[in-house]
Design a protein around this motif. Structure first.
Motif, short mmCIF file in Angstrom:
data_model
loop_
_atom_site.label_atom_id
_atom_site.label_comp_id
_atom_site.label_asym_id
_atom_site.label_seq_id
_atom_site.Cartn_x
_atom_site.Cartn_y
_atom_site.Cartn_z
N ILE A 183 -15.17 7.02 -4.09
CA ILE A 183 -14.69 6.50 -2.81
C ILE A 183 -14.97 7.56 -1.75
O ILE A 183 -14.80 8.76 -2.00
N THR A 197 0.83 -1.21 0.00
CA THR A 197 0.00 0.00 0.00
C THR A 197 0.86 1.26 0.00
O THR A 197 0.36 2.35 -0.26
N THR A 224 -12.77 7.83 -8.82
CA THR A 224 -11.91 6.68 -9.12
C THR A 224 -11.35 6.72 -10.55
O THR A 224 -10.42 5.96 -10.86
N ARG A 234 -9.70 -3.21 -8.72
CA ARG A 234 -9.10 -2.21 -7.85
C ARG A 234 -9.46 -2.44 -6.39
O ARG A 234 -10.56 -2.89 -6.06
N TYR A 286 -8.94 -0.29 -2.47
CA TYR A 286 -8.65 1.02 -1.89
C TYR A 286 -8.55 0.87 -0.38
O TYR A 286 -9.44 0.30 0.26
N THR A 287 -7.44 1.35 0.20
CA THR A 287 -7.27 1.27 1.65
C THR A 287 -7.29 2.67 2.26
O THR A 287 -6.77 3.62 1.67
N VAL A 305 -5.37 7.60 1.10
CA VAL A 305 -5.99 6.42 0.50
C VAL A 305 -5.03 5.85 -0.53
O VAL A 305 -4.49 6.58 -1.37
N SER A 306 -4.79 4.54 -0.46
CA SER A 306 -3.96 3.85 -1.45
C SER A 306 -4.84 3.17 -2.47
O SER A 306 -5.85 2.54 -2.11
N VAL A 307 -4.47 3.28 -3.74
CA VAL A 307 -5.19 2.64 -4.84
C VAL A 307 -4.36 1.45 -5.31
O VAL A 307 -3.18 1.61 -5.67
N ASN A 331 -8.44 9.33 -9.56
CA ASN A 331 -7.74 9.09 -8.29
C ASN A 331 -7.40 10.41 -7.60
O ASN A 331 -6.31 10.58 -7.03
N THR A 379 -1.25 6.95 -4.48
CA THR A 379 -1.52 7.33 -3.10
C THR A 379 -2.18 8.71 -3.12
O THR A 379 -1.63 9.65 -3.70
#
Length: 338
Positions: free
Chosen positions: A213, A154, A228, A170, A172-173, A181-183, A231, A194
């Motif tokens: 998101i 991530t 998204t 995909r 997302y975190t 947020v990590s993609v 990003n 990121t």
């Protein structure tokens, strides 16, 4: 003769009652609510219609979140550890697997090292994706073999919560302390981007069409809306109080955002990005789950030990499900074939 017959009938009745007491709960036609209780170190199986506990299964210390397999047979509980995000404590390295038909612990998946696994999600590929905070990664698990088969970086610490696009391409975190947020590219298993959001964030949700998101600023009462396709943050949703978690309705019209500081559930119109109404929820509420079909939403009140029940047709709160303090992660288990 009559006395002997009476004794036989009584014995048969007692045997029948004993059998009922020992029987496992029959599958419900409409499915079950599965709840992780992090304070009791248990998973609760709930009949949501009659608001009663069907089973309680012990798991490791502590399981915060739970996810259920698509067939409703198994629940997976990442064992995070005995502390909060970024705080000192034990570092979990396993995922407990619960057999929901037998209502018992079926297996434990060893992740191989301390990772503080937290949120798990099933992809359309049948694989299980789980955040691995201490590894700055998402682990990929083959649930049939019950082992880790890959790791996706991530690029950020404290990758706490995870959502996946419906096509499985995909992930997302939400990275709590990093405020980002990590993609993730789930197909090629690599970090794509990121996205800086705030000083710190909590939790994450995704619109049903996968175009947006949502993640929650923990210092200001606002939700970041991420496009998204680019990003990048496309807009902000202003709230009366800081939100902790959210979930969209399946029709994509509303976002349900819960505030732990205000004990309120904000209903956001996703066309106008404005709060349409505000509802009371139990103290310390931490997660929102919309039941498949979109007719009911559940909100876990970790501090109060209650699950709030919201009728999405009338926007009226129904009587809560009374449990015990510590209820946290929520998942829906569809009815299993007989």
């Amino acid at each position: 003769m009559l006395a002997r017959l009476s004794l036989l009938l009584v014995a048969m009745m007692l045997a029948g009652l004993a059998g009922l007491r020992g029987a496992k709960p029959a599958p419900l036609a409409g499915g079950r609510l599965v709840v992780a209780n992090q304070r009791e170190h248990t998973v609760l199986v709930i009949d949501p219609n009659n608001r009663r506990e069907l089973a309680k299964i012990s798991v490791g210390v502590n399981g915060h979140e739970v996810i259920v397999s698509k067939d409703g047979r198994f629940a997976y509980v990442p064992i995070y550890g005995n502390s909060g995000v970024g705080r000192p404590g034990t570092d979990g390295s396993t995922i407990d697997v619960i057999d929901l038909r037998e209502c018992k612990l079926a297996a434990t998946i060893d992740l191989g090292k301390p990772l503080r696994p937290h949120r798990a999600e099933f992809g359309p590929d049948g694989l299980l994706y789980v955040t691995a905070e201490l590894g700055n990664a998402v682990d990929v698990i083959n649930p049939s073999k019950r082992k880790v088969i890959a790791e996706i970086p991530t690029g950020e610490p404290q990758s706490h919560m995870l959502v996946l696009s419906s096509d499985g391409r995909r992930g997302y975190t939400a990275n709590v302390g990093a405020g980002s947020v990590s993609v993730l590219d789930l197909v090629n298993r690599k970090l794509v981007a990121t996205i800086p959001v705030a000083k710190s964030v909590q939790r994450i949700s995704i619109s049903p069409d996968g175009h947006r998101i949502f993640t929650h600023d923990q210092d200001e009462p606002r939700i970041a809306v991420i496009d998204t396709a680019t990003n990048k943050i496309s807009s902000w949703i202003t709230l009366p109080d800081v939100a902790y978690a959210s979930a969209p309705t399946p029709d994509g019209r509303w976002l349900l955002a819960v505030s732990r500081v205000a004990n309120r559930l904000f209903v956001v119109n996703l066309q106008t990005l404005k709060v349409a109404q505000s509802l009371d929820v139990p103290g310390g509420s931490s997660e929102v789950l919309v039941r498949p079909g979109g007719e009911i939403a559940y909100v876990s009140g970790t501090g109060a030990g209650k699950i709030a029940v919201l009728d999405l047709g009338s926007w009226k709160m129904q009587p809560p499900i009374d449990l015990t303090p510590g209820v946290d992660g929520l998942a829906w288990a569809p009815a299993m074939p007989q």
